[in-house]
Design a protein around this motif. Structure first.
Motif, PDB file in Angstrom:
ATOM      1  N   ASP A  69       0.963  -1.137  -0.013  1.00 40.24           N
ATOM      2  CA  ASP A  69      -0.030  -0.221   0.017  1.00 40.24           C
ATOM      3  C   ASP A  69       1.064   1.474  -0.123  1.00 40.24           C
ATOM      4  O   ASP A  69       0.486   2.308  -0.751  1.00 40.24           O
ATOM      5  N   ILE A  70       2.000   1.338   0.905  1.00 44.49           N
ATOM      6  CA  ILE A  70       2.823   2.478   0.753  1.00 44.49           C
ATOM      7  C   ILE A  70       3.586   2.544  -0.493  1.00 44.49           C
ATOM      8  O   ILE A  70       3.590   3.674  -0.802  1.00 44.49           O
ATOM      9  N   THR A  71       3.893   1.371  -1.185  1.00 39.99           N
ATOM     10  CA  THR A  71       4.415   1.955  -2.415  1.00 39.99           C
ATOM     11  C   THR A  71       3.495   2.313  -3.623  1.00 39.99           C
ATOM     12  O   THR A  71       3.858   3.209  -4.224  1.00 39.99           O
ATOM     13  N   ALA A  72       2.113   1.688  -3.573  1.00 43.66           N
ATOM     14  CA  ALA A  72       1.298   2.157  -4.411  1.00 43.66           C
ATOM     15  C   ALA A  72       0.773   3.753  -4.218  1.00 43.66           C
ATOM     16  O   ALA A  72       0.658   4.502  -4.880  1.00 43.66           O
ATOM     17  N   LEU A  73       0.764   4.033  -2.728  1.00 45.12           N
ATOM     18  CA  LEU A  73       0.203   5.420  -2.497  1.00 45.12           C
ATOM     19  C   LEU A  73       1.360   6.360  -2.951  1.00 45.12           C
ATOM     20  O   LEU A  73       1.184   7.486  -3.294  1.00 45.12           O
ATOM     21  N   SER A  74       2.825   5.952  -2.630  1.00 44.55           N
ATOM     22  CA  SER A  74       3.820   6.910  -2.843  1.00 44.55           C
ATOM     23  C   SER A  74       3.810   7.200  -4.304  1.00 44.55           C
ATOM     24  O   SER A  74       4.131   8.385  -4.793  1.00 44.55           O
ATOM     25  N   ASP A  75       3.713   5.960  -5.245  1.00 46.19           N
ATOM     26  CA  ASP A  75       3.438   6.392  -6.863  1.00 46.19           C
ATOM     27  C   ASP A  75       2.447   7.228  -7.058  1.00 46.19           C
ATOM     28  O   ASP A  75       2.577   8.287  -7.866  1.00 46.19           O
ATOM     29  N   HIS A  76       1.186   7.187  -6.383  1.00 49.51           N
ATOM     30  CA  HIS A  76       0.172   8.122  -6.665  1.00 49.51           C
ATOM     31  C   HIS A  76       0.187   9.478  -6.363  1.00 49.51           C
ATOM     32  O   HIS A  76      -0.079  10.463  -6.794  1.00 49.51           O
ATOM     33  N   ALA A  77       1.150   9.705  -4.863  1.00 52.90           N
ATOM     34  CA  ALA A  77       1.434  11.092  -4.516  1.00 52.90           C
ATOM     35  C   ALA A  77       2.254  11.739  -5.454  1.00 52.90           C
ATOM     36  O   ALA A  77       2.269  12.863  -5.713  1.00 52.90           O
ATOM     37  N   SER A  78       3.356  10.941  -6.074  1.00 48.34           N
ATOM     38  CA  SER A  78       4.383  11.494  -7.143  1.00 48.34           C
ATOM     39  C   SER A  78       3.391  11.908  -8.267  1.00 48.34           C
ATOM     40  O   SER A  78       3.625  12.823  -8.863  1.00 48.34           O
ATOM     41  N   PHE A  79       2.148  11.158  -8.709  1.00 42.83           N
ATOM     42  CA  PHE A  79       1.505  11.477  -9.716  1.00 42.83           C
ATOM     43  C   PHE A  79       0.664  12.636  -9.528  1.00 42.83           C
ATOM     44  O   PHE A  79       0.566  13.663 -10.471  1.00 42.83           O
ATOM     45  N   LEU A  80       0.338  12.884  -8.382  1.00 43.01           N
ATOM     46  CA  LEU A  80      -0.369  14.056  -7.893  1.00 43.01           C
ATOM     47  C   LEU A  80       0.111  15.258  -7.957  1.00 43.01           C
ATOM     48  O   LEU A  80       0.194  16.341  -8.323  1.00 43.01           O
ATOM     49  N   ALA A  81       1.515  15.084  -7.586  1.00 47.03           N
ATOM     50  CA  ALA A  81       2.423  16.414  -7.313  1.00 47.03           C
ATOM     51  C   ALA A  81       2.876  16.756  -8.970  1.00 47.03           C
ATOM     52  O   ALA A  81       2.835  17.631  -9.049  1.00 47.03           O
ATOM     53  N   ASN A  82       2.916  15.805  -9.830  1.00 48.99           N
ATOM     54  CA  ASN A  82       3.099  16.200 -11.098  1.00 48.99           C
ATOM     55  C   ASN A  82       1.850  16.761 -11.636  1.00 48.99           C
ATOM     56  O   ASN A  82       1.888  18.016 -12.465  1.00 48.99           O
ATOM     57  N   ASN A  83       0.816  16.238 -11.325  1.00 47.01           N
ATOM     58  CA  ASN A  83      -0.445  17.017 -11.849  1.00 47.01           C
ATOM     59  C   ASN A  83      -0.569  18.447 -11.222  1.00 47.01           C
ATOM     60  O   ASN A  83      -0.931  19.463 -12.193  1.00 47.01           O
ATOM     61  N   ILE A  84      -0.251  18.624  -9.892  1.00 49.58           N
ATOM     62  CA  ILE A  84      -0.276  20.088  -9.680  1.00 49.58           C
ATOM     63  C   ILE A  84       0.596  20.944 -10.022  1.00 49.58           C
ATOM     64  O   ILE A  84       0.353  22.136 -10.160  1.00 49.58           O
ATOM     65  N   ASN A  85       1.834  20.360 -10.339  1.00 41.21           N
ATOM     66  CA  ASN A  85       2.904  21.326 -11.066  1.00 41.21           C
ATOM     67  C   ASN A  85       2.228  21.608 -12.240  1.00 41.21           C
ATOM     68  O   ASN A  85       2.434  22.676 -13.077  1.00 41.21           O
ATOM     69  N   PHE A  86       1.832  20.866 -13.169  1.00 41.55           N
ATOM     70  CA  PHE A  86       1.040  21.096 -14.263  1.00 41.55           C
ATOM     71  C   PHE A  86      -0.036  22.200 -14.459  1.00 41.55           C
ATOM     72  O   PHE A  86       0.128  23.066 -15.007  1.00 41.55           O
ATOM     73  N   VAL A  87      -0.747  21.753 -13.242  1.00 39.64           N
ATOM     74  CA  VAL A  87      -1.826  23.127 -13.117  1.00 39.64           C
ATOM     75  C   VAL A  87      -1.182  24.251 -12.852  1.00 39.64           C
ATOM     76  O   VAL A  87      -1.961  25.610 -13.289  1.00 39.64           O
ATOM     77  N   LEU A  88      -0.375  24.355 -11.717  1.00 40.62           N
ATOM     78  CA  LEU A  88       0.700  25.813 -11.841  1.00 40.62           C
ATOM     79  C   LEU A  88       0.968  26.311 -12.615  1.00 40.62           C
ATOM     80  O   LEU A  88       0.901  27.351 -13.197  1.00 40.62           O
ATOM     81  N   ASP A  89       1.698  25.369 -13.715  1.00 40.48           N
ATOM     82  CA  ASP A  89       2.325  26.020 -14.921  1.00 40.48           C
ATOM     83  C   ASP A  89       1.363  26.494 -15.750  1.00 40.48           C
ATOM     84  O   ASP A  89       1.406  27.684 -16.454  1.00 40.48           O
ATOM     85  N   ALA A  90       0.147  25.862 -16.002  1.00 40.59           N
ATOM     86  CA  ALA A  90      -0.907  26.244 -16.824  1.00 40.59           C
ATOM     87  C   ALA A  90      -1.466  27.537 -16.310  1.00 40.59           C
ATOM     88  O   ALA A  90      -1.887  28.461 -16.837  1.00 40.59           O
ATOM     89  N   THR A  91      -1.733  27.730 -14.833  1.00 39.96           N
ATOM     90  CA  THR A  91      -2.313  28.943 -14.357  1.00 39.96           C
ATOM     91  C   THR A  91      -1.247  30.023 -14.714  1.00 39.96           C
ATOM     92  O   THR A  91      -1.742  31.429 -14.987  1.00 39.96           O
ATOM     93  N   LEU A  92       0.098  29.828 -14.578  1.00 35.88           N
ATOM     94  CA  LEU A  92       0.948  31.104 -14.770  1.00 35.88           C
ATOM     95  C   LEU A  92       0.997  31.344 -16.255  1.00 35.88           C
ATOM     96  O   LEU A  92       0.959  32.408 -16.441  1.00 35.88           O
ATOM     97  N   GLY A  93       0.807  30.377 -16.935  1.00 37.24           N
ATOM     98  CA  GLY A  93       0.636  30.573 -18.482  1.00 37.24           C
ATOM     99  C   GLY A  93      -0.257  31.277 -18.714  1.00 37.24           C
ATOM    100  O   GLY A  93      -0.466  32.210 -19.582  1.00 37.24           O
TER     101      GLY A  93
END
Length: 211
Positions: A117-141
């Protein structure tokens, strides 16, 4: 909250709690479930932000300060969840290491499940971090695009009013000999030239698609 949840389940004998290892595995499982719920909330917030930025709200009604604040809070929450998962991964790895003490089978199975579960959630958290970085870049754009649109409007307005200003400046000079000053059609001609040279750049910009 996970401790209270595990205590209530243990009182109802829903989870094994006959040994210290069982209790530790049960507590860790409850905590990991809580982290999973937090990541699910963070994902819902990111999806809501994406809809607000790209789909639903007109640009004029968007509050970018509020959006950036929500992005910052979401990123901080995901970062804390990832840090917690790393800490719990090390903890479970330390407890489940080979030793002379025999771990009960139920606790051993629990630790293996928690590790997955920890491994799966860590991968999911990394995916969410990439998504929120994309949202941040899009907002700044989008913010940059709106600023460029405003600057473009001011630039076009300056170009449109430049020829009329030049004509008005010429006929505002205090020279003794200016033939147009004594001409009966001099004033209408000057106004007509100013209107003409203001309209021509405007239609040129519309034709080129700059407006």
């Amino acid at each position: 909250l996970p401790f209270h949840l595990y205590a209530s389940q243990a009182q109802r004998h829903v989870v094994p709690c006959s040994s210290a290892e069982d209790v530790l595995a049960g507590l860790l499982d409850a905590i990991i479930d809580r982290v999973a719920d937090i990541l699910e909330i963070a994902q819902h917030d990111i999806d809501t932000l994406s809809r607000e930025i790209f789909v639903s709200e007109p640009r004029a009604k968007r509050n970018y300060n509020d959006i950036l604040s929500r992005i910052g809070r979401g990123y901080a929450l995901i970062s804390q969840a990832r840090e917690s998962l790393v800490s719990f991964g090390r903890l479970v790895g330390f407890v489940a290491r080979p030793s002379d003490l025999k771990i009960p089978k139920s606790a051993e199975r629990g630790f293996k499940t928690i590790t997955r579960d920890i491994t799966a959630l860590s991968d999911h958290a990394s995916f969410l971090a990439n998504n929120i970085n994309f949202v941040l870049d899009a907002t700044l754009g989008l913010i940059s695009n709106e600023q460029n649109s405003i600057i473009k409007i001011f630039s076009v307005a300056a170009v449109v009013f430049l020829p009329p200003t030049l004509i008005a400046s010429i006929y505002g000079m205090n020279f003794d000999f200016m033939p147009e000053l004594s001409w009966i059609y001099g004033y209408p001609m000057a106004l007509g030239l100013m209107v003409l040279f203001a309209v021509l750049p405007y239609f040129f910009f519309k034709y080129r698609g700059w407006l």
